[in-house]
Design an enzyme around this catalytic site. Sequence first.
Site, PDB file in Angstrom:
ATOM      1  N   GLU A  41      39.036  35.881  39.784  1.00 11.28           N
ATOM      2  CA  GLU A  41      38.390  34.994  38.810  1.00 11.28           C
ATOM      3  C   GLU A  41      37.481  35.779  37.852  1.00 11.28           C
ATOM      4  O   GLU A  41      36.656  36.575  38.285  1.00 11.28           O
ATOM      5  CB  GLU A  41      37.580  33.939  39.548  1.00 11.28           C
ATOM      6  CG  GLU A  41      36.857  32.955  38.650  1.00 11.28           C
ATOM      7  CD  GLU A  41      36.053  31.930  39.448  1.00 11.28           C
ATOM      8  OE1 GLU A  41      35.644  30.917  38.857  1.00 11.28           O
ATOM      9  OE2 GLU A  41      35.840  32.151  40.657  1.00 11.28           O
ATOM     10  N   LYS A 116      40.459  26.450  34.769  1.00 10.07           N
ATOM     11  CA  LYS A 116      39.867  25.938  36.009  1.00 10.07           C
ATOM     12  C   LYS A 116      39.529  24.467  35.842  1.00 10.07           C
ATOM     13  O   LYS A 116      38.928  24.055  34.848  1.00 10.07           O
ATOM     14  CB  LYS A 116      38.603  26.742  36.334  1.00 10.07           C
ATOM     15  CG  LYS A 116      37.986  26.450  37.698  1.00 10.07           C
ATOM     16  CD  LYS A 116      36.827  27.428  37.959  1.00 10.07           C
ATOM     17  CE  LYS A 116      36.227  27.274  39.346  1.00 10.07           C
ATOM     18  NZ  LYS A 116      35.176  28.288  39.599  1.00 10.07           N
ATOM     19  N   CYS A 156      39.527  29.453  42.104  1.00  8.56           N
ATOM     20  CA  CYS A 156      38.418  29.318  43.052  1.00  8.56           C
ATOM     21  C   CYS A 156      38.202  27.877  43.531  1.00  8.56           C
ATOM     22  O   CYS A 156      38.908  27.392  44.393  1.00  8.56           O
ATOM     23  CB  CYS A 156      37.141  29.902  42.468  1.00  8.56           C
ATOM     24  SG  CYS A 156      35.936  30.410  43.739  1.00  8.56           S
TER      25      CYS A 156
END
Length: 596
Positions: A41, A116, A156
């Site tokens: 990330e 994300k 994540c």
Amino acid sequence: MKFAIAQLNPTIGDLAHNAQQVLNAARQADQLGAQILVTTELVLCGYPPRDLLLRPSFIQAMAQTLEDLALALPPHLAVLVGYAAANPKARYSGEKPLFNSTALLQGGQVQQVFHKQLLPTYDVFDEDRYFAPGQGPSSFTLPCGDWGIRVGVTICEDLWNDEEFWGGRSYARNPIADLAGDGVDLVINLSASPYSLHKAQLRSAMLAHSAARFRCPILYANQVGANDDLIFDGASLAFDRQGELVARLPAFQAGLAVVDYDPVKGDLTPGEVAPLPTDDNEALWSALVLGVRDYTHKCGFAQAVIGLSGGIDSALVAAIAAAALGPDNVLGVLMPSPYSSAHSVSDALALAQALGIAHQTLAIGPLMADYDQVLDPLFADTSPGIAEENIQSRIRGNLLMAISNKFGHLLLSTGNKSEMAVGYCTLYGDMNGGLAVIADVPKTRVYALCQWLNQQVGQGSNGAIAPVTLGTLATRVSAQGLIPQNILDKPPSAELKPGQVDQDSLPPYDVLDDILDRLVQRHESIADMVAAGHDAAVVEKVLRLVSRAEFKRRQAPPVLKVTDRAFGMGWRMPIANRWRSEAAVHPLTAEQLLEA
């Protein structure tokens, strides 16, 4: 089909260096026959970039670096790279100006970009400050023979919302469920998940559950290294569709692994599984060593200075520093006062000899006398007390800062979490420093770590505290251990007045640490702690001390975070605060409330 996982250690803001790490990993993956490389990330800028993301020039430079990286990569290798992407809708939609994104690079170009979806805003995370949430599901097709593999992309937190595993959702959507419903063959996750005790086991259990629940293999690439107060342990993972672990990279070190995918079976095949640290002390030690090494080097330092008191806290910090930086790069400074015991000096010297670090002695008695003389007109007709005691600590702090300034050494603060919690530390004294190494380690754990360390030396282990050679140290200190036994045995004391010990002012550390764990970590009430067997008066005293010490913690150096609740950026208590939890045990009447 070969998938490569690159577990990298980026430096925040060093775009060129981070891109070079990705390029080096890509070349290695290409040589190993991989078709795709997965990085971590925001690897291009390092995680967490915090308010660097508010600078347009930084975002523009990152975009250019991404394009340059795409041109430099092996042309046939697909590479997933984490970066921060501009949100073109932000100007007219009111959305945040950026996305936390992953770019698919191949053939010299950015082929696709994925965003994300779940943005954590709790503890150390503040992603809603910068990013707009992406809309999913996000996937792409990876060519494979006469057909393709549908690969789902998550970042994540997107993996941390399985209601079956957690017993409920923190967000409305579950991106893994969405991808499974969309029919992907495999899920990839680019992560920067900070270390805390037992978190590696939690991650593994969560990923295994999701893989088995959705009958979908999962590849998980986690950042490694330390950035400021956060330590990232790596330990990247791969699970097959049955939820069985098929690959794991080592914890606390950069690396690359290749995992095979069988397109006929639609599953990952078993690969190499690196072992995790065998116990909590080994994991904690590895994290702290990595934290000190990266903080020192990424901040431009090469050497460290530490005040050696002959106590257990400074002994542990010195050992960590010697392991992280090498003994030749650590200076221990003894600063005895007239109240220092002879064994404190001899214990500190024995420790320095065992570690092989340089040491210097600066007696502070004459400086104390000078302070007494200067302050005598103002302090006349008063009794000596805490002010005079703290002057000793502040003299030591000034001397250490002078050494730091003169020689360019990083000053490491040696206070533990128990002291930081209750304010048993001196501003502009022992709290001085550029990094608080063990300020998230309770006193009882400090003892446990030192005992574990001595056991490692006694066994002649060579891996635990590299680059210090344990075999050599074991020979040097014989049966005495790396940490002199007297340091472990003697009652802890600040030695600021004759005969002083910590328990003159504080409960026994096993009692104190349990109360602090219940208060700081578990948010228990006084009634809960009393029900667990603690004395109400002791609990109330500890809570008062914790509240009153808030102003000290606000001025402390960065604290290496190794628990779920550290006194760092995730701790956001007010300083001017009149709430007192004692009311839970002794409720105030309306009249008392008005009087207060």
